[in-house]
Design a protein around this motif. Sequence first.
Motif, PDB file in Angstrom:
ATOM      1  N   LEU A   1     -23.770 -41.419  -7.567  1.00 43.54           N
ATOM      2  CA  LEU A   1     -22.436 -41.911  -7.910  1.00 43.54           C
ATOM      3  C   LEU A   1     -21.418 -40.794  -8.103  1.00 43.54           C
ATOM      4  CD1 LEU A   1     -23.476 -44.589 -10.570  1.00 43.54           C
ATOM      5  CD2 LEU A   1     -23.024 -44.936  -8.128  1.00 43.54           C
ATOM      6  N   PHE A   2     -21.852 -39.549  -7.977  1.00 43.03           N
ATOM      7  CA  PHE A   2     -21.020 -38.402  -8.330  1.00 43.03           C
ATOM      8  C   PHE A   2     -21.039 -37.338  -7.240  1.00 43.03           C
ATOM      9  CE2 PHE A   2     -22.222 -40.365 -12.292  1.00 43.03           C
ATOM     10  CZ  PHE A   2     -21.130 -40.197 -13.128  1.00 43.03           C
ATOM     11  N   GLU A   3     -20.036 -36.463  -7.314  1.00 46.37           N
ATOM     12  CA  GLU A   3     -20.046 -35.243  -6.506  1.00 46.37           C
ATOM     13  C   GLU A   3     -19.880 -34.061  -7.450  1.00 46.37           C
ATOM     14  OE1 GLU A   3     -16.579 -34.604  -3.973  1.00 46.37           O
ATOM     15  OE2 GLU A   3     -15.486 -36.094  -5.141  1.00 46.37           O
ATOM     16  N   ARG A   4     -20.642 -32.997  -7.211  1.00 50.41           N
ATOM     17  CA  ARG A   4     -20.565 -31.814  -8.078  1.00 50.41           C
ATOM     18  C   ARG A   4     -19.317 -31.012  -7.739  1.00 50.41           C
ATOM     19  NH1 ARG A   4     -25.545 -28.060  -8.106  1.00 50.41           N
ATOM     20  NH2 ARG A   4     -24.621 -27.402  -6.156  1.00 50.41           N
ATOM     21  N   VAL A   5     -18.558 -30.658  -8.779  1.00 50.22           N
ATOM     22  CA  VAL A   5     -17.327 -29.888  -8.576  1.00 50.22           C
ATOM     23  C   VAL A   5     -17.407 -28.485  -9.169  1.00 50.22           C
ATOM     24  CG1 VAL A   5     -15.846 -31.921  -8.326  1.00 50.22           C
ATOM     25  CG2 VAL A   5     -16.223 -30.953 -10.612  1.00 50.22           C
ATOM     26  N   ALA A   6     -18.406 -28.231 -10.030  1.00 46.47           N
ATOM     27  CA  ALA A   6     -18.571 -26.895 -10.618  1.00 46.47           C
ATOM     28  C   ALA A   6     -19.973 -26.802 -11.210  1.00 46.47           C
ATOM     29  CB  ALA A   6     -17.526 -26.641 -11.697  1.00 46.47           C
ATOM     30  N   GLU A   7     -20.371 -25.586 -11.520  1.00 49.70           N
ATOM     31  CA  GLU A   7     -21.673 -25.356 -12.146  1.00 49.70           C
ATOM     32  C   GLU A   7     -21.570 -24.119 -13.033  1.00 49.70           C
ATOM     33  OE1 GLU A   7     -25.569 -26.019 -10.001  1.00 49.70           O
ATOM     34  OE2 GLU A   7     -25.518 -23.821 -10.119  1.00 49.70           O
ATOM     35  N   TYR A   8     -22.199 -24.187 -14.198  1.00 52.48           N
ATOM     36  CA  TYR A   8     -22.165 -23.089 -15.157  1.00 52.48           C
ATOM     37  C   TYR A   8     -23.567 -22.830 -15.683  1.00 52.48           C
ATOM     38  CZ  TYR A   8     -17.197 -24.212 -15.275  1.00 52.48           C
ATOM     39  OH  TYR A   8     -15.900 -24.467 -14.924  1.00 52.48           O
ATOM     40  N   THR A   9     -23.841 -21.577 -15.995  1.00 47.94           N
ATOM     41  CA  THR A   9     -25.029 -21.226 -16.765  1.00 47.94           C
ATOM     42  C   THR A   9     -24.566 -21.141 -18.207  1.00 47.94           C
ATOM     43  OG1 THR A   9     -25.997 -20.045 -14.911  1.00 47.94           O
ATOM     44  CG2 THR A   9     -26.858 -19.530 -17.110  1.00 47.94           C
ATOM     45  N   VAL A  10     -25.105 -22.017 -19.034  1.00 48.82           N
ATOM     46  CA  VAL A  10     -24.593 -22.212 -20.389  1.00 48.82           C
ATOM     47  C   VAL A  10     -25.561 -21.650 -21.429  1.00 48.82           C
ATOM     48  CG1 VAL A  10     -23.756 -23.947 -22.019  1.00 48.82           C
ATOM     49  CG2 VAL A  10     -23.551 -24.355 -19.560  1.00 48.82           C
ATOM     50  N   PRO A  11     -25.091 -20.739 -22.303  1.00 49.40           N
ATOM     51  CA  PRO A  11     -25.937 -20.283 -23.409  1.00 49.40           C
ATOM     52  C   PRO A  11     -26.173 -21.442 -24.382  1.00 49.40           C
ATOM     53  CG  PRO A  11     -24.015 -18.847 -23.103  1.00 49.40           C
ATOM     54  CD  PRO A  11     -23.796 -20.069 -22.272  1.00 49.40           C
ATOM     55  N   VAL A  12     -27.424 -21.642 -24.776  1.00 51.15           N
ATOM     56  CA  VAL A  12     -27.780 -22.719 -25.711  1.00 51.15           C
ATOM     57  C   VAL A  12     -28.728 -22.165 -26.778  1.00 51.15           C
ATOM     58  CG1 VAL A  12     -27.445 -24.607 -24.061  1.00 51.15           C
ATOM     59  CG2 VAL A  12     -29.671 -23.487 -24.209  1.00 51.15           C
ATOM     60  N   PRO A  13     -28.758 -22.809 -27.955  1.00 47.72           N
ATOM     61  CA  PRO A  13     -29.681 -22.351 -28.996  1.00 47.72           C
ATOM     62  C   PRO A  13     -31.141 -22.631 -28.608  1.00 47.72           C
ATOM     63  CG  PRO A  13     -28.054 -23.919 -29.883  1.00 47.72           C
ATOM     64  CD  PRO A  13     -27.908 -23.900 -28.401  1.00 47.72           C
ATOM     65  N   ALA A  14     -31.969 -21.614 -28.663  1.00 51.99           N
ATOM     66  CA  ALA A  14     -33.382 -21.781 -28.323  1.00 51.99           C
ATOM     67  C   ALA A  14     -34.056 -22.779 -29.263  1.00 51.99           C
ATOM     68  CB  ALA A  14     -34.093 -20.432 -28.374  1.00 51.99           C
ATOM     69  N   ALA A  15     -33.618 -22.845 -30.527  1.00 51.47           N
ATOM     70  CA  ALA A  15     -34.200 -23.789 -31.485  1.00 51.47           C
ATOM     71  C   ALA A  15     -33.950 -25.236 -31.064  1.00 51.47           C
ATOM     72  CB  ALA A  15     -33.629 -23.546 -32.882  1.00 51.47           C
ATOM     73  N   LEU A  16     -32.925 -25.456 -30.267  1.00 52.96           N
ATOM     74  CA  LEU A  16     -32.560 -26.804 -29.843  1.00 52.96           C
ATOM     75  C   LEU A  16     -33.130 -27.150 -28.468  1.00 52.96           C
ATOM     76  CD1 LEU A  16     -30.793 -29.238 -30.668  1.00 52.96           C
ATOM     77  CD2 LEU A  16     -28.915 -28.142 -29.438  1.00 52.96           C
ATOM     78  N   GLU A  17     -33.045 -26.201 -27.536  1.00 50.70           N
ATOM     79  CA  GLU A  17     -33.384 -26.475 -26.133  1.00 50.70           C
ATOM     80  C   GLU A  17     -34.679 -25.819 -25.657  1.00 50.70           C
ATOM     81  OE1 GLU A  17     -31.896 -28.632 -24.398  1.00 50.70           O
ATOM     82  OE2 GLU A  17     -29.770 -28.704 -24.887  1.00 50.70           O
ATOM     83  N   GLU A  18     -35.296 -24.982 -26.463  1.00 43.63           N
ATOM     84  CA  GLU A  18     -36.503 -24.252 -26.101  1.00 43.63           C
ATOM     85  C   GLU A  18     -36.281 -23.311 -24.917  1.00 43.63           C
ATOM     86  OE1 GLU A  18     -39.636 -27.124 -25.700  1.00 43.63           O
ATOM     87  OE2 GLU A  18     -39.512 -27.679 -27.818  1.00 43.63           O
ATOM     88  N   THR A  19     -35.034 -22.910 -24.728  1.00 43.66           N
ATOM     89  CA  THR A  19     -34.646 -21.913 -23.739  1.00 43.66           C
ATOM     90  C   THR A  19     -33.319 -21.330 -24.221  1.00 43.66           C
ATOM     91  OG1 THR A  19     -34.233 -21.496 -21.380  1.00 43.66           O
ATOM     92  CG2 THR A  19     -33.405 -23.571 -22.275  1.00 43.66           C
ATOM     93  N   GLU A  20     -32.888 -20.226 -23.626  1.00 41.47           N
ATOM     94  CA  GLU A  20     -31.638 -19.606 -24.074  1.00 41.47           C
ATOM     95  C   GLU A  20     -30.449 -19.957 -23.190  1.00 41.47           C
ATOM     96  OE1 GLU A  20     -32.257 -15.466 -24.816  1.00 41.47           O
ATOM     97  OE2 GLU A  20     -33.642 -15.880 -26.463  1.00 41.47           O
ATOM     98  N   SER A  21     -30.701 -20.613 -22.047  1.00 41.85           N
ATOM     99  CA  SER A  21     -29.594 -21.047 -21.192  1.00 41.85           C
ATOM    100  C   SER A  21     -30.035 -22.223 -20.323  1.00 41.85           C
ATOM    101  CB  SER A  21     -29.078 -19.899 -20.318  1.00 41.85           C
ATOM    102  OG  SER A  21     -30.049 -19.516 -19.378  1.00 41.85           O
ATOM    103  N   LEU A  22     -29.055 -23.020 -19.943  1.00 45.72           N
ATOM    104  CA  LEU A  22     -29.285 -24.145 -19.034  1.00 45.72           C
ATOM    105  C   LEU A  22     -28.227 -24.103 -17.938  1.00 45.72           C
ATOM    106  CD1 LEU A  22     -29.815 -27.108 -21.550  1.00 45.72           C
ATOM    107  CD2 LEU A  22     -31.556 -26.071 -20.079  1.00 45.72           C
ATOM    108  N   VAL A  23     -28.600 -24.456 -16.729  1.00 42.91           N
ATOM    109  CA  VAL A  23     -27.637 -24.603 -15.648  1.00 42.91           C
ATOM    110  C   VAL A  23     -27.090 -26.023 -15.737  1.00 42.91           C
ATOM    111  CG1 VAL A  23     -27.279 -24.619 -13.159  1.00 42.91           C
ATOM    112  CG2 VAL A  23     -28.774 -22.900 -14.209  1.00 42.91           C
ATOM    113  N   CYS A  24     -25.775 -26.113 -15.821  1.00 42.46           N
ATOM    114  CA  CYS A  24     -25.139 -27.413 -16.049  1.00 42.46           C
ATOM    115  C   CYS A  24     -24.090 -27.665 -14.978  1.00 42.46           C
ATOM    116  CB  CYS A  24     -24.490 -27.421 -17.429  1.00 42.46           C
ATOM    117  SG  CYS A  24     -23.897 -29.036 -17.924  1.00 42.46           S
ATOM    118  N   GLY A  25     -24.181 -28.822 -14.344  1.00 48.16           N
ATOM    119  CA  GLY A  25     -23.193 -29.207 -13.345  1.00 48.16           C
ATOM    120  C   GLY A  25     -22.047 -29.997 -13.969  1.00 48.16           C
ATOM    121  N   ILE A  26     -20.870 -29.837 -13.375  1.00 43.33           N
ATOM    122  CA  ILE A  26     -19.743 -30.724 -13.671  1.00 43.33           C
ATOM    123  C   ILE A  26     -19.660 -31.667 -12.488  1.00 43.33           C
ATOM    124  CG2 ILE A  26     -17.245 -30.913 -14.018  1.00 43.33           C
ATOM    125  CD1 ILE A  26     -18.710 -29.599 -16.330  1.00 43.33           C
ATOM    126  N   TRP A  27     -19.701 -32.948 -12.795  1.00 41.33           N
ATOM    127  CA  TRP A  27     -19.770 -33.981 -11.765  1.00 41.33           C
ATOM    128  C   TRP A  27     -18.582 -34.931 -11.878  1.00 41.33           C
ATOM    129  CZ3 TRP A  27     -23.920 -33.718  -8.417  1.00 41.33           C
ATOM    130  CH2 TRP A  27     -24.961 -32.850  -8.808  1.00 41.33           C
TER     131      TRP A  27
END
Length: 194
Positions: free
Chosen positions: A165-191
Amino acid sequence: MFSTQLKPVPLTPEISLHLAGDHQGLFSGDFHSDQPPPFWAFVWAGGQSLARYLLDDPAQAAGKRVLEVACGSGVASIAAARCGASSVCATDIDPDAVAAARRNAAANGVTLAETEDAPDLVLAGDVFYSPSVAPQMTSFLRAARKAGATVLVGDPGRGYFPGRLFERVAEYTVPVPAALEETESLVCGIWKMK
């Protein structure tokens, strides 16, 4: 009350939010199982990405009536307001999240509207996180799109995103808290909804 401190958002340091400490998780501190977890005390990857996208291209929100659904901390709402939106409303099923978004908006020198009945732009970050929520959110966003709103979603691959239902218009590597996501960054699309 969950303990927070005012600090800059990693991907959008021009915005500061009242957030949980770096080593706190959703169920840390004064959490009780009869209350919803304090999702609003964290800045999620989808919201950060939407905020960065708007701040990088203010014309996406300038002069528009903006509605952020499932606002959490309100980071995307604050970005929209800073970009010159004519009005911005942050909504969430948790009243504590709406209160947190208002407090965060005030800390950033912007104001959020009480309601937005006919938005030009709908923002939704990290909303496709479960098989029960995803269809409800899809229906809501499709109705907003059918009513003429532009719909932007920030999604870091939570698993229930209806990509067709979407088209991707941007993408970011986002710093996230390891205590929350179990990683220090996530790749996130803007759709953008088609």
